[in-house]
Motif scaffolding. Structure first.
Motif, PDB file in Angstrom:
ATOM      1  N   CYS A  64       9.325   6.942  -4.238  1.00  0.00           N
ATOM      2  CA  CYS A  64       9.296   7.307  -5.670  1.00  0.00           C
ATOM      3  C   CYS A  64       7.959   7.933  -6.050  1.00  0.00           C
ATOM      4  CB  CYS A  64       9.573   6.071  -6.516  1.00  0.00           C
ATOM      5  SG  CYS A  64      11.210   5.335  -6.287  1.00  0.00           S
ATOM      6  N   ALA A  65       6.860   7.369  -5.553  1.00  0.00           N
ATOM      7  CA  ALA A  65       5.542   7.927  -5.862  1.00  0.00           C
ATOM      8  C   ALA A  65       5.380   9.323  -5.273  1.00  0.00           C
ATOM      9  CB  ALA A  65       4.451   6.999  -5.328  1.00  0.00           C
ATOM     10  N   THR A  66       5.973   9.573  -4.120  1.00  0.00           N
ATOM     11  CA  THR A  66       5.905  10.910  -3.522  1.00  0.00           C
ATOM     12  C   THR A  66       6.567  11.947  -4.410  1.00  0.00           C
ATOM     13  OG1 THR A  66       5.940   9.926  -1.307  1.00  0.00           O
ATOM     14  CG2 THR A  66       6.465  12.276  -1.479  1.00  0.00           C
ATOM     15  N   PHE A  67       7.728  11.605  -4.935  1.00  0.00           N
ATOM     16  CA  PHE A  67       8.426  12.529  -5.832  1.00  0.00           C
ATOM     17  C   PHE A  67       7.587  12.848  -7.060  1.00  0.00           C
ATOM     18  CE2 PHE A  67      11.122  12.967  -9.623  1.00  0.00           C
ATOM     19  CZ  PHE A  67      11.770  14.150  -9.308  1.00  0.00           C
ATOM     20  N   LEU A  68       6.927  11.846  -7.618  1.00  0.00           N
ATOM     21  CA  LEU A  68       6.111  12.067  -8.815  1.00  0.00           C
ATOM     22  C   LEU A  68       4.828  12.827  -8.489  1.00  0.00           C
ATOM     23  CD1 LEU A  68       6.547   8.574 -10.514  1.00  0.00           C
ATOM     24  CD2 LEU A  68       7.657  10.720 -11.157  1.00  0.00           C
ATOM     25  N   PHE A  69       4.204  12.495  -7.367  1.00  0.00           N
ATOM     26  CA  PHE A  69       2.948  13.164  -7.016  1.00  0.00           C
ATOM     27  C   PHE A  69       3.138  14.643  -6.697  1.00  0.00           C
ATOM     28  CE2 PHE A  69       0.736   9.027  -5.431  1.00  0.00           C
ATOM     29  CZ  PHE A  69       0.621   8.629  -6.748  1.00  0.00           C
ATOM     30  N   THR A  70       4.278  14.997  -6.144  1.00  0.00           N
ATOM     31  CA  THR A  70       4.519  16.415  -5.867  1.00  0.00           C
ATOM     32  C   THR A  70       4.602  17.232  -7.153  1.00  0.00           C
ATOM     33  OG1 THR A  70       6.899  15.922  -5.750  1.00  0.00           O
ATOM     34  CG2 THR A  70       5.698  16.042  -3.673  1.00  0.00           C
ATOM     35  N   ILE A  72       3.776  14.231 -16.456  1.00  0.00           N
ATOM     36  CA  ILE A  72       3.078  13.197 -17.232  1.00  0.00           C
ATOM     37  C   ILE A  72       3.230  11.834 -16.565  1.00  0.00           C
ATOM     38  CG2 ILE A  72       3.004  11.996 -19.434  1.00  0.00           C
ATOM     39  CD1 ILE A  72       3.859  14.600 -20.764  1.00  0.00           C
ATOM     40  N   ILE A  73       4.463  11.508 -16.157  1.00  0.00           N
ATOM     41  CA  ILE A  73       4.696  10.218 -15.503  1.00  0.00           C
ATOM     42  C   ILE A  73       3.949  10.146 -14.175  1.00  0.00           C
ATOM     43  CG2 ILE A  73       6.463   8.715 -14.511  1.00  0.00           C
ATOM     44  CD1 ILE A  73       8.428   9.855 -16.555  1.00  0.00           C
ATOM     45  N   GLY A  74       4.005  11.246 -13.404  1.00  0.00           N
ATOM     46  CA  GLY A  74       3.279  11.262 -12.147  1.00  0.00           C
ATOM     47  C   GLY A  74       1.783  11.138 -12.337  1.00  0.00           C
ATOM     48  N   GLY A  75       1.250  11.799 -13.377  1.00  0.00           N
ATOM     49  CA  GLY A  75      -0.173  11.663 -13.674  1.00  0.00           C
ATOM     50  C   GLY A  75      -0.534  10.236 -14.053  1.00  0.00           C
ATOM     51  N   ALA A  76       0.354   9.580 -14.810  1.00  0.00           N
ATOM     52  CA  ALA A  76       0.095   8.192 -15.186  1.00  0.00           C
ATOM     53  C   ALA A  76       0.073   7.288 -13.957  1.00  0.00           C
ATOM     54  CB  ALA A  76       1.165   7.720 -16.176  1.00  0.00           C
ATOM     55  N   VAL A  77       1.024   7.479 -13.051  1.00  0.00           N
ATOM     56  CA  VAL A  77       1.050   6.666 -11.825  1.00  0.00           C
ATOM     57  C   VAL A  77      -0.188   6.932 -10.977  1.00  0.00           C
ATOM     58  CG1 VAL A  77       2.324   6.239  -9.692  1.00  0.00           C
ATOM     59  CG2 VAL A  77       3.564   6.544 -11.834  1.00  0.00           C
ATOM     60  N   LEU A  78      -0.617   8.192 -10.919  1.00  0.00           N
ATOM     61  CA  LEU A  78      -1.816   8.526 -10.142  1.00  0.00           C
ATOM     62  C   LEU A  78      -3.067   7.890 -10.748  1.00  0.00           C
ATOM     63  CD1 LEU A  78      -2.855  10.110  -7.719  1.00  0.00           C
ATOM     64  CD2 LEU A  78      -3.121  12.098  -9.212  1.00  0.00           C
ATOM     65  N   ILE A  79      -3.155   7.879 -12.069  1.00  0.00           N
ATOM     66  CA  ILE A  79      -4.290   7.224 -12.729  1.00  0.00           C
ATOM     67  C   ILE A  79      -4.304   5.729 -12.429  1.00  0.00           C
ATOM     68  CG2 ILE A  79      -5.221   6.582 -14.986  1.00  0.00           C
ATOM     69  CD1 ILE A  79      -4.358   9.324 -15.998  1.00  0.00           C
ATOM     70  N   VAL A  81       0.861  -1.190   0.000  1.00  0.00           N
ATOM     71  CA  VAL A  81       0.000   0.000   0.000  1.00  0.00           C
ATOM     72  C   VAL A  81       0.897   1.239   0.000  1.00  0.00           C
ATOM     73  CG1 VAL A  81      -2.044   1.048   1.040  1.00  0.00           C
ATOM     74  CG2 VAL A  81      -1.531  -1.353   1.484  1.00  0.00           C
ATOM     75  N   PRO A  82       1.558   1.525  -1.113  1.00  0.00           N
ATOM     76  CA  PRO A  82       2.495   2.652  -1.110  1.00  0.00           C
ATOM     77  C   PRO A  82       1.882   4.014  -1.438  1.00  0.00           C
ATOM     78  CG  PRO A  82       2.658   1.480  -3.181  1.00  0.00           C
ATOM     79  CD  PRO A  82       1.618   0.762  -2.374  1.00  0.00           C
ATOM     80  N   PHE A  83       0.675   4.033  -2.021  1.00  0.00           N
ATOM     81  CA  PHE A  83       0.162   5.286  -2.565  1.00  0.00           C
ATOM     82  C   PHE A  83      -0.477   6.233  -1.548  1.00  0.00           C
ATOM     83  CE2 PHE A  83      -0.146   2.355  -6.322  1.00  0.00           C
ATOM     84  CZ  PHE A  83       0.930   2.897  -6.999  1.00  0.00           C
ATOM     85  N   PRO A  84      -1.173   5.769  -0.506  1.00  0.00           N
ATOM     86  CA  PRO A  84      -1.781   6.742   0.421  1.00  0.00           C
ATOM     87  C   PRO A  84      -0.779   7.669   1.082  1.00  0.00           C
ATOM     88  CG  PRO A  84      -2.741   4.573   0.739  1.00  0.00           C
ATOM     89  CD  PRO A  84      -1.592   4.402  -0.193  1.00  0.00           C
ATOM     90  N   ALA A  85       0.320   7.129   1.569  1.00  0.00           N
ATOM     91  CA  ALA A  85       1.338   7.964   2.215  1.00  0.00           C
ATOM     92  C   ALA A  85       1.977   8.922   1.218  1.00  0.00           C
ATOM     93  CB  ALA A  85       2.410   7.083   2.857  1.00  0.00           C
ATOM     94  N   ALA A  86       2.202   8.460  -0.010  1.00  0.00           N
ATOM     95  CA  ALA A  86       2.789   9.325  -1.030  1.00  0.00           C
ATOM     96  C   ALA A  86       1.864  10.479  -1.380  1.00  0.00           C
ATOM     97  CB  ALA A  86       3.116   8.505  -2.282  1.00  0.00           C
ATOM     98  N   LEU A  87       0.573  10.192  -1.519  1.00  0.00           N
ATOM     99  CA  LEU A  87      -0.384  11.254  -1.839  1.00  0.00           C
ATOM    100  C   LEU A  87      -0.512  12.251  -0.695  1.00  0.00           C
ATOM    101  CD1 LEU A  87      -2.496  12.362  -3.824  1.00  0.00           C
ATOM    102  CD2 LEU A  87      -4.184  10.900  -2.701  1.00  0.00           C
ATOM    103  N   LEU A  88      -0.569  11.760   0.538  1.00  0.00           N
ATOM    104  CA  LEU A  88      -0.683  12.663   1.687  1.00  0.00           C
ATOM    105  C   LEU A  88       0.522  13.588   1.785  1.00  0.00           C
ATOM    106  CD1 LEU A  88      -2.047  13.565   4.315  1.00  0.00           C
ATOM    107  CD2 LEU A  88      -0.839  11.699   5.481  1.00  0.00           C
TER     108      LEU A  88
END
Length: 285
Positions: free
Chosen positions: A168-174, A194-201, A64-71
């Motif tokens: 890595c997801a944190t860097f892209l989401f920012t 673009i890459i961060g948007g793709a990972v978020l999608i 579950v790596p995405f919630p912490a990265a998004l926050l």
């Protein structure tokens, strides 16, 4: 000496109602209305929806790596919306996780929120500050929880891999979150955005797994909509790229389905080829 008594005639007034006495204090309607207007905005609705489904995004192996990265990304870019993201991601997480794994992930989110609440400006000075913090918090919290409940080498490896993915997801989401506020066009996006948007999608579509309305899975509907929208905006190339991206979602959850990836990619390509016929052509393609 006699007193003169004044006598007033009594007359009933019909049709006039007395005001009832207010026993309870009336609610501050103006403050409540202002709070609702603050919460119910397009930006907040989009963030809450993304946060809820990102909180549900459970990768293969229980990662579950995405919630912490998004926050963390929201606390860096949109600090005033961080509490809403924390609550929405927590609600989404409660729908897919249980036990000590749920407790470990929630503890990581709350600890990140507390640390970044007072030191976000310090970590923002270096591009690697917040991603390293996210990875470190997840590694320490989850390794500690696994050491107490289930001390196995596999769990420690899972905690380390999840920490790296979250960093890595944190860097892209920012780089991606500011698009929500700035509403930038696709033509002006950078590679990181673009890459961060793709990972978020991918994270949002993964969170939509097993969400079914009237025997229709929400993920399938939104995936097709994304492919058609990409083909309508960027033609066959962008449609095929979005189809490839969407087709990866079943494989990163639990089911290995290479055929789905090929179908989505080819559908995006053909939809882009018929872009000249407008929306009807996209649907036919």
């Amino acid at each position: 000496m006699s007193r003169k008594t004044d006598i007033y005639s009594y007359q009933r007034v019909s049709g006039r109602k007395q005001k009832p006495h207010q026993i309870f204090v009336s609610l501050p309607t103006r403050a409540l209305k202002g709070l609702l207007l603050y919460l119910i905005t397009w930006e907040n609705v989009i963030l809450l929806t993304i946060s809820f489904f990102v909180g549900r995004a459970l990768l293969a192996g229980g990662l579950v790596p995405f919630p912490a990265a998004l926050l963390a990304a929201v606390m860096v870019v949109l600090y005033d919306r961080a509490l809403l993201v924390l609550l929405a991601a927590g609600v989404g997480l409660f729908t897919v996780s249980t036990g000590y794994e749920l407790g470990a992930t929630m503890a990581s989110l709350v600890l990140l929120f507390i640390i970044l609440s007072g030191t976000v400006s310090q970590f923002r000075q270096k591009w690697y500050g917040v991603p390293v913090l996210v990875a470190g918090v997840i590694l320490v919290v989850k390794a500690g929880v696994f050491a107490y409940f289930k001390p196995e080498l596999y769990n420690y490896l899972v905690a380390g891999f999840e920490a790296v993915l979250a960093g890595c997801a944190t860097f892209l989401f920012t780089r991606t979150i500011p698009i929500i506020r700035n509403a930038g066009s696709l033509g002006s996006l950078k590679k990181e955005e673009i890459i961060g948007g793709a990972v978020l999608i991918v994270a949002v579509l993964t969170g939509m797994s097993e969400v079914i309305f009237y025997n229709v899975e929400l993920k399938n509907v939104i995936s097709r909509a994304f492919v058609m929208l990409a083909a309508y905006i960027g033609g066959g190339g962008l449609g095929a790229a979005m189809g490839t991206l969407v087709g990866m979602v079943p494989s990163i959850t639990s089911v290995i389905a290479p055929g789905v990836l090929a179908v989505y990619s080819f559908s995006g390509l053909t939809a882009g080829m018929f872009r000249g016929f407008g929306r009807i052509g996209i649907v036919i393609g």
